[in-house]
Enzyme design. Structure first.
Site: not given
Ligand code: BES
Ligand code: MN
Ligand code: ZN
Length: 498
Positions: A350, A276
């Protein structure tokens, strides 16, 4: 930790000390107990109100320091507007507003639980007390100094003046457990990741044993044996080992199928090799808010001895870039046998949930599963910080969650699931890939999760916008909200304890 005490309850007749808080309607009318308290002040409120343009409008307040005729230090009158139907959430919110009027240096405050129409019911009083307790939360265990001119916050003692002390106390008992559950969730989210890594998080879950919760911790070896390579792949670049914690509260009929809650517990999300940008990355210490909510919920349920069989399961990992970290292009085999191609290592939540959902579904055969996760930035783009995104394969469960959301003001907005989205996560090399491109990012994430729940009724709550990043309300001034604990406690109380 500032003021985490539960409030006290006293009869209307007790003489108030410190800050006195009264409610009035938009005609500046008070109930009989408040009128009696105000008698020595003459027409003080009537004279002060126009000077401050106070009319008793809902949410407004009149603040009088050292009111003539009274021994209290301050008189605060809070407007509640016109008479009308008020929900439980309205009283919780009003409790937060009232608590917010107590200056931090005050050592005592009395809140008189009466409207112009008369004394509030015990459940309404208890909701006020819940809101006040949640509002008082702050996380300052790492502050060792005060800024110049900053006063030391007092340990404020809040007393609710009520018509029936015993009834109010009784009604507050389950709310006290709920408040403690929300506090626990907020604390876990606020803790920095150098303190709260998977092993430490799992250790803190052990505290639930005292309340009668069965706590089982699975380490890397146990998860490897189960074939949870999707979860383990996310954590493999971290110096901290991954964990899964399964918590069981058996308050329902013996042998009856449980209901299940699953949380994303990414203790820190750097993005991994798909790292990020630096700006705001510190917020990713809160990427375990789903797991924190599940733990807070188990605490609340066990405290009030909920008559339900409940499983809470959380996947705890740290997503780091490293020589051992997972790469884009890697293909992992999930516990279910399905394979996932990693396109972006930052779409890690996920991958964790895929294995925990499958584990819970096959091991416990629950009546339904609800998972909570700070899963996507896309849900914040879609809904902001007011609603959590809800995805469900079951209309009845979705409807019940929507209604519980309205009742608690932890609101959910249903988003679509549809087979047409599936092609966005088709992979050239595996059964699916872990990202679906720029469009519909919250939806493609949900489509992937759905592949791990089979036919079991299920809802996925994407709480990236509601759980952290100062979603401030009248009952929360902290960076983390503890979102979902009250919502799910309500869902269970309404539908699954009969
Ligand atoms: N933990 C983040 C999502 C998030 C963002 C939570 C902001 C809270 C606040 C998640 O793991 C993530 O990085 N999602 C990516 C997915 C993308 C790579 C497909 C995102 O939303 O950008
Ligand atoms: Mn991520
Ligand atoms: Zn994440």
């Amino acid at each position: 930790m500032a003021d985490t005490h539960n409030p006290g309850f006293a009869p209307f007749s007790a003489s108030p000390k410190g800050v006195l808080i009264l409610f009035c309607n938009d005609g500046l009318k008070f109930g009989p107990a408040a009128r009696k308290l105000l008698t020595p002040t003459g027409d003080l409120v009537q004279r002060a109100a126009p000077a401050d343009r106070f009319t008793g409008k809902s949410g407004s307040a009149l603040d009088i320091v050292a009111p003539a005729g009274l021994t209290v230090t301050r008189l605060v009158v809070i407007g509640v507007g016109k008479a009308g139907k008020r929900s439980s959430a309205d009283f919780v919110k009003l409790g937060g507003i009232a608590r917010g009027k107590v200056p931090s240096v005050a050592t005592e405050a009395t809140i008189v639980t009466e409207f112009a129409s008369g004394a509030l019911r015990p459940d309404q009083v208890a909701d006020l007390a819940l809101g006040a307790t949640l509002r008082a939360y702050s996380f300052d265990r790492y502050k060792t100094k005060r800024r110049e001119g900053e006063d030391k916050p007092a340990d404020t003692r809040i007393t609710f003046a009520v018509a029936n002390v015993a009834a109010a106390e009784k009604a507050f008992v389950p709310r006290a457990g709920l408040a403690a559950g929300v506090r626990l969730a907020r604390d876990l989210v606020n803790e920095p990741a150098n303190v709260l890594f998977p092993e430490e998080f799992a250790k803190r879950c052990g505290a639930l044993k005292k309340l009668g919760v069965v706590v089982e911790v699975l380490d890397v070896a146990a998860m490897t044996k189960l074939g949870m390579h999707s979860l383990l792949g996310v954590g493999q670049g971290s110096a901290h080992d991954s964990r899964m914690v399964v918590m069981r509260w058996n308050g329902g009929k013996k042998g009856a199928a449980p209901i299940a809650f699953i949380g994303k517990g990414v203790c820190f999300d750097t993005g991994g090799i798909s790292i990020k940008p630096a700006a705001g990355m510190e917020d990713m210490k809160g990427d375990m808010a789903g797991a924190a909510c599940v733990v807070g919920l188990m605490h609340a349920l066990a405290s009030r001895k909920a008559k339900a069989n409940v499983v809470g399961a959380i996947g705890l990992v740290e997503n780091m870039p490293d020589g051992k970290a997972q790469r884009p292009g890697d293909i992992v085999k999930t516990m279910s046998g399905q394979t996932i191609e990693i396109i972006n290592t930052d779409a890690e939540g996920r991958l964790v949930l895929a294995d925990v959902l499958h584990y819970v579904n096959t091991r416990y055969k629950p009546r339904f599963m609800v998972n909570l996760a700070t899963l996507t930035g896309a849900i914040i783009v879609a809904l902001g910080q007011e609603y959590a995104g809800m995805f469900s394969n079951d209309d009845r469960l979705a409807e019940r969650l929507t209604r519980a959301g309205e009742a608690t003001a932890e609101k959910v907005w249903r988003m679509p699931l549809s087979p047409e989205y599936d092609k966005m996560i088709d992979s050239k090399f595996a059964d699916m890939k872990n990202t679906g491109g720029r469009y519909g990012g919250a939806i493609t994430a949900a489509q992937l999760l759905q592949r791990f729940v089979d036919k079991t009724p299920w809802a996925h709550l994407d709480i990236a916008g509601t759980a952290l990043g100062s979603p401030q309300t009248d009952i929360n001034k902290s960076w983390s909200s503890g979102w979902g604990v009250r919502l799910l406690d309500r869902l269970i109380a309404e539908h699954y304890e009969k």
